[in-house]
Scaffold this active site. Structure first.
Site, PDB file in Angstrom:
ATOM      1  N   TRP A 164     -80.692 -21.370  23.897  1.00 14.66           N
ATOM      2  CA  TRP A 164     -79.224 -21.351  24.056  1.00 14.66           C
ATOM      3  C   TRP A 164     -78.906 -21.056  25.519  1.00 14.66           C
ATOM      4  CZ3 TRP A 164     -81.705 -18.470  20.211  1.00 14.66           C
ATOM      5  CH2 TRP A 164     -81.523 -18.944  18.897  1.00 14.66           C
ATOM      6  N   HIS A 185     -74.045 -17.979  18.685  1.00 11.50           N
ATOM      7  CA  HIS A 185     -74.017 -18.361  17.261  1.00 11.50           C
ATOM      8  C   HIS A 185     -73.326 -17.225  16.522  1.00 11.50           C
ATOM      9  CE1 HIS A 185     -78.434 -16.614  17.196  1.00 11.50           C
ATOM     10  NE2 HIS A 185     -77.560 -15.802  17.768  1.00 11.50           N
ATOM     11  N   ARG A 211     -71.682 -22.021  24.512  1.00 10.43           N
ATOM     12  CA  ARG A 211     -72.945 -22.300  25.185  1.00 10.43           C
ATOM     13  C   ARG A 211     -72.652 -22.997  26.508  1.00 10.43           C
ATOM     14  NH1 ARG A 211     -76.566 -24.236  20.008  1.00 10.43           N
ATOM     15  NH2 ARG A 211     -76.287 -22.293  18.807  1.00 10.43           N
ATOM     16  N   GLN A 225     -69.100 -22.597  14.314  1.00  5.26           N
ATOM     17  CA  GLN A 225     -70.285 -22.551  13.458  1.00  5.26           C
ATOM     18  C   GLN A 225     -69.870 -21.882  12.160  1.00  5.26           C
ATOM     19  OE1 GLN A 225     -73.820 -20.669  14.723  1.00  5.26           O
ATOM     20  NE2 GLN A 225     -74.583 -22.488  15.741  1.00  5.26           N
ATOM     21  N   VAL A 268     -85.708 -16.731  11.045  1.00  2.00           N
ATOM     22  CA  VAL A 268     -86.096 -17.044   9.658  1.00  2.00           C
ATOM     23  C   VAL A 268     -87.559 -17.484   9.628  1.00  2.00           C
ATOM     24  CG1 VAL A 268     -83.796 -17.730   8.879  1.00  2.00           C
ATOM     25  CG2 VAL A 268     -85.282 -19.422   9.967  1.00  2.00           C
ATOM     26  N   ALA A 324     -80.901 -17.532   4.785  1.00  3.10           N
ATOM     27  CA  ALA A 324     -79.771 -17.702   5.708  1.00  3.10           C
ATOM     28  C   ALA A 324     -79.656 -19.165   6.055  1.00  3.10           C
ATOM     29  CB  ALA A 324     -79.998 -16.874   6.969  1.00  3.10           C
TER      30      ALA A 324
HETATM   31  C1  2U9 Z   1     -79.560 -13.268  10.337  1.00  6.57           C
HETATM   32  C2  2U9 Z   1     -80.653 -13.826   9.776  1.00  6.57           C
HETATM   33  C3  2U9 Z   1     -80.806 -15.186   9.740  1.00  6.57           C
HETATM   34  C4  2U9 Z   1     -78.925 -18.205  10.507  1.00  6.57           C
HETATM   35  C5  2U9 Z   1     -79.447 -19.571  10.578  1.00  6.57           C
HETATM   36  C6  2U9 Z   1     -79.599 -21.679  11.188  1.00  6.57           C
HETATM   37  C7  2U9 Z   1     -80.690 -21.596  10.429  1.00  6.57           C
HETATM   38  C8  2U9 Z   1     -79.155 -22.908  11.866  1.00  6.57           C
HETATM   39  C9  2U9 Z   1     -77.728 -23.989  13.349  1.00  6.57           C
HETATM   40  C10 2U9 Z   1     -76.227 -24.184  13.148  1.00  6.57           C
HETATM   41  C11 2U9 Z   1     -75.743 -25.205  14.053  1.00  6.57           C
HETATM   42  C12 2U9 Z   1     -77.906 -23.946  14.802  1.00  6.57           C
HETATM   43  O1  2U9 Z   1     -76.029 -24.634  16.467  1.00  6.57           O
HETATM   44  S1  2U9 Z   1     -76.766 -25.125  15.404  1.00  6.57           S
HETATM   45  O2  2U9 Z   1     -77.405 -26.352  15.475  1.00  6.57           O
HETATM   46  N1  2U9 Z   1     -78.197 -22.777  12.697  1.00  6.57           N
HETATM   47  O3  2U9 Z   1     -79.667 -23.950  11.671  1.00  6.57           O
HETATM   48  N2  2U9 Z   1     -78.901 -20.565  11.283  1.00  6.57           N
HETATM   49  S2  2U9 Z   1     -80.817 -20.034   9.804  1.00  6.57           S
HETATM   50  O4  2U9 Z   1     -80.016 -17.356  10.225  1.00  6.57           O
HETATM   51  C13 2U9 Z   1     -79.841 -15.981  10.272  1.00  6.57           C
HETATM   52  C14 2U9 Z   1     -78.710 -15.447  10.837  1.00  6.57           C
HETATM   53  C15 2U9 Z   1     -78.576 -14.072  10.863  1.00  6.57           C
HETATM   54  C16 2U9 Z   1     -79.393 -11.781  10.390  1.00  6.57           C
END
Ligand code: 2U9
Length: 356
Positions: A164, A185, A211, A225, A268, A324
């Protein structure tokens, strides 16, 4: 037409009064009314001059003529007042007629505003999860490094930080560190939720993220998001698949199919991305522009919460597990509505916004 002045005085006053009243009857605007007043009753008015002429008369004549003259003066002043009222009333009626509302006329319909397309899709996404028992929480956009990175298994110097391009806030703490940033995020808010309560947890976290990226048709430096988190005893990957499969059906249609492939996110393990079969070509591909002929459209990332993240907030990873997920609402809206350029969302162009 005999002039008043060559008549005996009393006749001339009567004639003048009659002429004046007749003339007054033909006046219907205030300006000409004033001219009439000046012409007859003004300092150099015709009646005024006659009355002033009385001074040359003998007392007896002056008394008779004076009374006549004053009666004429009163009469003309009364008529003037009356005519003024009449003309004002006419003006009022005319004005009233002009701006009187013809209630039978169709009203000017106020142009109802409506929700911004991003707001609409964010609410649609959240409603889908609220329908599955999740609650919506929102967090701060200006965040601490601790919540945005460290508590998400991304310690100082971790290469994932380069995933990021962070906008750092120009603030230094006592130690001279720069711990404040614009969140990259919404994950920090999930860390805050876990830090503030014990499982079970079911939350979705929508919000604006930032970002430091060059904008192009698929990248903006500020975007939304929606992330989510479920932590409890005995949560499995099957729960993740079932929940996200149900989400895909609620947002993209009951007949949707989903596909999970391995992916990497620091917070994760295992990490996956989830795709839906392309709703434009029913997953056939054959040159489909929407799915670039792949038949599948990646809509989000997910995974089982990393044990180090659970431990980081004091949860026993042997007792609690969680899943998540995260997605970009603008990207979802672009897929759903066939929008080519993410920059349209924030260009404030009503031609674009009115479509939603
Ligand atoms: C905690 C634990 C786990 C959040 C997660 C993603 C996968 C994901 C994308 C969204 C659009 C990135 O900018 S993007 O392309 N995010 O794919 N997010 S798992 O996992 C967490 C969050 C918080 C405490």
């Amino acid at each position: 037409m005999t002039e008043a002045t060559d008549l005996p005085l009393d006749d001339s006053i009567d004639k003048l009064t009659a002429d004046a009243i007749e003339e007054l009857g033909g006046i219907d605007d205030l300006e000409r009314l004033e001219q009439w007043r000046v012409a007859y009753l003004g300092r150099r008015g015709r009646l005024t001059l006659i009355l002033r002429g009385l001074s040359q008369m003998d007392l007896e004549q002056r008394r008779a003529a004076g009374a006549l003259g004053n009666r004429a003066k009163l009469q003309l002043e009364e008529r003037l007042t009356q005519r003024t009222l009449e003309i004002n009333q006419t003006l009022l009626d005319r004005a009233a007629a002009q701006d009187s509302i013809d209630v039978t006329l169709p009203g000017r319909s106020p142009v109802p505003g409506r929700l911004h397309p991003t707001t609409q899709i964010v609410r649609e996404i959240c409603d889908a999860f609220v329908g599955m028992g999740f609650s919506v929480v929102e967090g701060p956009e200006v965040e601490w490094d601790r919540y945005n990175f460290e508590m998400l298994n991304i310690p100082q110097g971790h290469p994932a930080r380069d995933m990021w391009n962070t906008l750092w806030v120009d603030y230094r703490n006592q130690a001279g560190q720069q711990p404040m940033l614009m969140r990259t995020h919404t994950s920090p808010m999930q860390a805050r939720v876990m830090e503030s309560m014990q499982p079970p947890i079911r939350v979705v976290v929508p919000g604006k993220c930032y970002r430091y990226e060059a904008t192009d048709p698929t990248h903006e430096w500020h975007f939304y998001q929606v992330e989510g988190l479920a932590v409890d005893e005995g949560i499995t990957f099957a729960n993740l698949k079932g929940t996200l499969y149900e989400f895909a059906r609620r947002l993209f249609g009951e007949e949707r199919r989903v596909r999970f492939r391995c992916d990497y996110f620091p917070f994760v393990e295992p990490g996956v991305d989830m795709s839906i079969d392309c709703f434009a070509c029913q997953g056939e591909g054959n040159g489909c522009r929407v799915c670039r002929d792949s038949g599948w459209i990646e809509i989000m990332g997910a995974g089982m919460v990393h044990p180090r993240v659970l431990a980081g907030v004091g949860y026993d990873p042997e007792k609690y597990t969680g899943f998540a997920f995260g997605m970009g609402p603008e990207r979802i809206a672009m897929l759903k509505y066939g929008i080519e350029d993410i920059r349209l969302f924030y260009a404030n162009d009503l031609r674009f916004l009115r479509q939603f």
